[in-house]
Design a protein around this motif. Structure first.
Motif, PDB file in Angstrom:
ATOM      1  N   LEU A  24       0.788  -1.070  -0.035  1.00  0.00           N
ATOM      2  CA  LEU A  24      -0.025   0.157  -0.019  1.00  0.00           C
ATOM      3  C   LEU A  24       1.070   1.029  -0.049  1.00  0.00           C
ATOM      4  N   PHE A  40      -4.065   2.761   0.727  1.00  0.00           N
ATOM      5  CA  PHE A  40      -5.405   1.931   0.472  1.00  0.00           C
ATOM      6  C   PHE A  40      -6.585   2.960  -0.014  1.00  0.00           C
ATOM      7  N   LEU A  58      -2.978  -3.455  -7.365  1.00  0.00           N
ATOM      8  CA  LEU A  58      -2.707  -3.918  -6.275  1.00  0.00           C
ATOM      9  C   LEU A  58      -1.575  -5.072  -6.253  1.00  0.00           C
TER      10      LEU A  58
END
Length: 315
Positions: A24, A40, A58
């Motif tokens: 992240l 995030f 991601l």
């Protein structure tokens, strides 16, 4: 054997939280921020605009982070997410600018290759004291997109069409939507044209620090006013295509110049304005190849200012 042992050490329950947090951070480092919460929020912003692009974002961050960890890169740099952000951008760009069912695989493999390229660039530029920024992502993406003209396995998106400069005409007409322009600039950093996503991205920046958020707003409006005043194409201006490089540049330059001076925002704003003609120039240069400028204006302008300060420390 060494790689196998390192892999076993990385993939276990004890380091799962570390992998998620660091990945992240890699996403947040795209906007020069080291903050897992911001990362995030950015991931959510991308996923809202495109579920598949969110997954690529991601997975690319995880791939870049794992390669750095397994390869025993400097732990501090890995923890800061510095091996993730170039992989993130490469994965996203290849997924968007290539076509065909295999673009998922190509995007993720490209993200992995970028992690190695990032390591090489860190080594080559270590003595200069100038950060690599997004240069590995830019060069690798351009190279892979150009292979589509020679290798049938790679298929470029129809949106990227080479154009002849001899037949090029500039059309600056169009609706001036300043509200869209205020949001779209930050979205284009992640290839997004989505109002809610743009707002979330600003929230991610302000979460990391109010100065970061302020720099982004100032940089975006500086680019809007400069490009409009210089007679740029309205469609490009208010889609944010002049703003995203300016946002990244003002954050990078302002943070560096603000270490010992109170004029960081001033120099950052000047740098943001300069990205506009640089963007126009690079877009024109790439027109015959059908390539997007990506973040090259940001890299060029930031290197210009940071390099100059090495020689002119009084500024």
């Amino acid at each position: 054997m060494i790689i196998h042992n390192n892999l076993s050490r990385v993939i276990n329950r004890e380091t799962l939280n570390w992998l998620i947090v660091t990945s992240l951070k890699g996403i947040s480092q795209v906007v020069l921020v080291e903050n897992a919460v911001s990362g995030f929020i950015i991931f959510v912003a991308v996923t809202i605009a495109s579920y598949s692009l969110g997954l690529i974002t991601l997975f690319s961050a995880v791939i870049g982070t794992l390669i750095a960890k397994i390869g025993m890169a400097d732990q501090k740099s890995v923890n800061q997410g510095l091996f993730g952000y170039n992989s993130v951008l490469t994965g996203m760009a290849l997924f968007l600018f290539l076509s065909g069912d295999d673009r998922w695989i190509i995007a993720l493999v490209g993200a992995a290759i970028t992690a190695f390229f990032t390591a090489a660039m860190i080594h080559f530029m270590r003595q200069t004291g100038v950060p690599i920024l997004t240069f590995p992502y830019i060069i690798l993406t351009w190279f892979l997109l150009l292979t589509t003209y020679r290798l049938t396995s790679f298929k470029i998106s129809p949106e990227l069409t080479p154009q002849s400069l001899s037949n090029w005409t500039l059309n600056i007409k169009g609706e001036a939507n300043w509200l869209d322009g205020a949001v779209n600039g930050i979205g284009q950093v992640f290839f997004l044209d989505h109002t809610v996503s743009g707002i979330l991205l600003f929230i991610a920046l302000f979460w990391a620090g109010w100065r970061i958020g302020l720099y982004a707003i100032v940089g975006n409006f500086a680019a809007l006013l400069t490009s409009y005043g210089l007679g740029g194409e309205h469609s490009l201006i208010f889609m944010g295509l002049y703003g995203y490089n300016a946002i990244l540049t003002i954050i990078a330059v302002s943070l560096v110049f603000n270490e010992n001076h109170r004029t960081g925002l001033l120099f950052g704003t000047i740098a943001a304005c300069i990205t506009v003609p640089i963007t126009a120039s690079i877009v024109t240069w790439l027109l015959p190849y059908g390539l997007p400028p990506l973040t090259m204006p940001f890299v060029f302008c930031t290197w210009l200012f940071l390099g100059a300060r090495k020689v002119l420390p009084a500024f």
